[in-house]
Design an enzyme around this catalytic site. Structure first.
Site, PDB file in Angstrom:
ATOM      1  CG  HIS A 160       0.982   6.672  -0.201  1.00  0.00           C
ATOM      2  ND1 HIS A 160       0.177   7.798  -0.128  1.00  0.00           N
ATOM      3  CD2 HIS A 160       0.407   5.753   0.604  1.00  0.00           C
ATOM      4  CE1 HIS A 160      -0.842   7.563   0.689  1.00  0.00           C
ATOM      5  NE2 HIS A 160      -0.737   6.324   1.144  1.00  0.00           N
ATOM      6  CG  HIS A 168      -1.554   1.391   1.383  1.00  0.00           C
ATOM      7  ND1 HIS A 168      -2.704   1.758   0.722  1.00  0.00           N
ATOM      8  CD2 HIS A 168      -1.148   2.487   2.077  1.00  0.00           C
ATOM      9  CE1 HIS A 168      -2.981   3.032   0.998  1.00  0.00           C
ATOM     10  NE2 HIS A 168      -2.060   3.496   1.832  1.00  0.00           N
ATOM     11  CB  SER A 228      -2.576  -0.105  -2.840  1.00  0.00           C
ATOM     12  OG  SER A 228      -3.471   0.557  -1.959  1.00  0.00           O
ATOM     13  CD  GLU A 237      -4.149   6.779   1.924  1.00  0.00           C
ATOM     14  OE1 GLU A 237      -3.252   6.853   2.766  1.00  0.00           O
ATOM     15  OE2 GLU A 237      -4.137   5.923   1.004  1.00  0.00           O
TER      16      GLU A 237
HETATM   17  N1  HBI Z   1       1.686   6.872   9.562  1.00  0.00           N
HETATM   18  N2  HBI Z   1       3.219   5.400   8.548  1.00  0.00           N
HETATM   19  C1  HBI Z   1       2.125   6.209   8.459  1.00  0.00           C
HETATM   20  N3  HBI Z   1       1.498   6.342   7.270  1.00  0.00           N
HETATM   21  C2  HBI Z   1       0.402   7.145   7.122  1.00  0.00           C
HETATM   22  O1  HBI Z   1      -0.158   7.268   6.016  1.00  0.00           O
HETATM   23  C3  HBI Z   1      -0.074   7.856   8.252  1.00  0.00           C
HETATM   24  C4  HBI Z   1       0.610   7.706   9.466  1.00  0.00           C
HETATM   25  N4  HBI Z   1       0.155   8.373  10.547  1.00  0.00           N
HETATM   26  C5  HBI Z   1      -0.930   9.323  10.491  1.00  0.00           C
HETATM   27  C6  HBI Z   1      -1.616   9.331   9.181  1.00  0.00           C
HETATM   28  N5  HBI Z   1      -1.170   8.676   8.134  1.00  0.00           N
HETATM   29  C7  HBI Z   1      -2.874  10.124   8.969  1.00  0.00           C
HETATM   30  O2  HBI Z   1      -3.496  10.445  10.191  1.00  0.00           O
HETATM   31  C8  HBI Z   1      -2.573  11.424   8.205  1.00  0.00           C
HETATM   32  O3  HBI Z   1      -3.767  12.082   7.890  1.00  0.00           O
HETATM   33  C9  HBI Z   1      -1.730  12.305   9.046  1.00  0.00           C
HETATM   34 FE    FE Z   2      -1.882   5.484   2.656  1.00  0.00          FE
END
Ligand code: HBI
Ligand code: FE
Length: 303
Positions: free
Chosen positions: A151, A146, A211, A192
């Protein structure tokens, strides 16, 4: 994938619970550095892990020509990562030359503050473990497929790369304005699950859809969801669900449109949003630019 559940709530407690309860986070957080990064451990991947990567990669790649934004396809080609789970250091070299982004390995979801700090420094956190065969179609937390396949390709696109850094910079301000929910909706709908309008029609660019085999097709083909023109405040007001396909998708005219909308100071927007009602994703507003008025068919548990 219930990103929202896993990251809100008491993150440290969830990490501490790891391994003990089913609500715990899956990754091994015992060796994280202060910024929640770890070594990727590329040499520890098994042949089964790499075979899982190739299966997912080939399955999604067969859909890209028909469903994905051209800029996503271009970015994925440049990364050249079909044969095995990518080594993040090698992929970082490609990205760094294109847009100055690099990848850092993490054990899974990390607290918002650290996540925003990485984005603001053009570092994208990528989970280092891959799903098991029984999780092919439905995953509770984001895995390396994913995070990387979904991304990373668009981080090679200059305008989207600038947007992702601006999002990270905005994150600290959102925390200061206690407006994380609005910013998280912006990420959810526009990072997303975003659609973009092209000369050949609507195409998917969001990581959550590209994904996922089922949602890649659903977001373009299904008569069920609403498809509404992007508007920053409308997105920030719109609730979303985390365990099924989206009921509303927002459509960009261009990545510049998203970057321009994010270049303003959000503080007055947050204040105004506090006075406005939230929007249920099964509904549309009279002010919406409607691409598709959806039928809102039943649930679509991952197909
Ligand atoms: N941490 N590793 C990871 N990947 C993410 O996409 C991610 C995260 N922490 C918080 C988050 N996404 C979401 O709350 C965002 O909107 C910040
Ligand atoms: Fe994501």
């Amino acid at each position: 994938m219930n990103t929202e559940n896993a990251v809100t709530g008491d993150f440290a407690a969830r990490v501490a619970d790891s391994g003990k309860t089913d609500t715990a986070l899956r990754g091994d957080y015992s060796a994280v550095r202060a910024d929640y990064t770890i070594d990727q451990g590329w040499d520890r991947y098994t042949d089964t892990d790499h075979a899982m990567w190739r299966t997912l990669y080939d399955r999604q790649s067969s859909l890209l020509e028909r469903y994905a934004a051209p800029e996503f396809i271009e970015g994925l080609k440049r990364l050249d990562v079909r044969d095995a789970i990518p080594d993040f250091r090698r992929a970082s070299d490609v990205l760094d030359k294109a847009t100055g982004w690099t990848l850092v390995a993490v054990p899974g979801l990390i607290p918002e503050r650290e996540f925003f700090e990485h984005l603001a420094a053009r570092r994208f956190p990528v989970t280092n473990w891959i799903r098991k065969p029984e999780e092919m179609d439905y995953l509770v937390e984001p895995d390396v497929f994913h995070d990387f396949f979904g991304h990373v390709p668009l981080l090679a696109h200059p305008v989207f790369a600038d947007y992702m850094q601006a999002y990270g910079v905005g994150g600290a301000k959102a925390i200061a304005n206690s407006a994380q929910e609005q910013l998280t909706r912006l990420y959810w709908y526009m990072v997303e699950f975003g659609l973009i309008n092209t000369k050949d029609g609507l195409r998917a660019y969001g990581a959550g859809m590209l994904s996922s085999r089922g949602e890649t097709q659903f977001c373009i083909d299904s008569p069920s969801p609403h498809r509404v023109g992007f508007d920053l405040e409308r997105v920030m007001r719109t609730q979303y669900r985390i365990d099924d396909y989206q009921q509303t998708y927002f459509v960009l005219d261009s990545y510049e449109q998203l970057m321009d909308a994010t270049a303003v100071d959000f503080t007055p927007i947050y204040a105004r949003l506090k006075t406005m009602a939230e929007v249920d994703p099964t509904t549309v507003l009279p002010t919406d630019r409607i691409f598709t008025l959806g039928t809102q068919g039943g649930s679509h548990k991952a197909a």
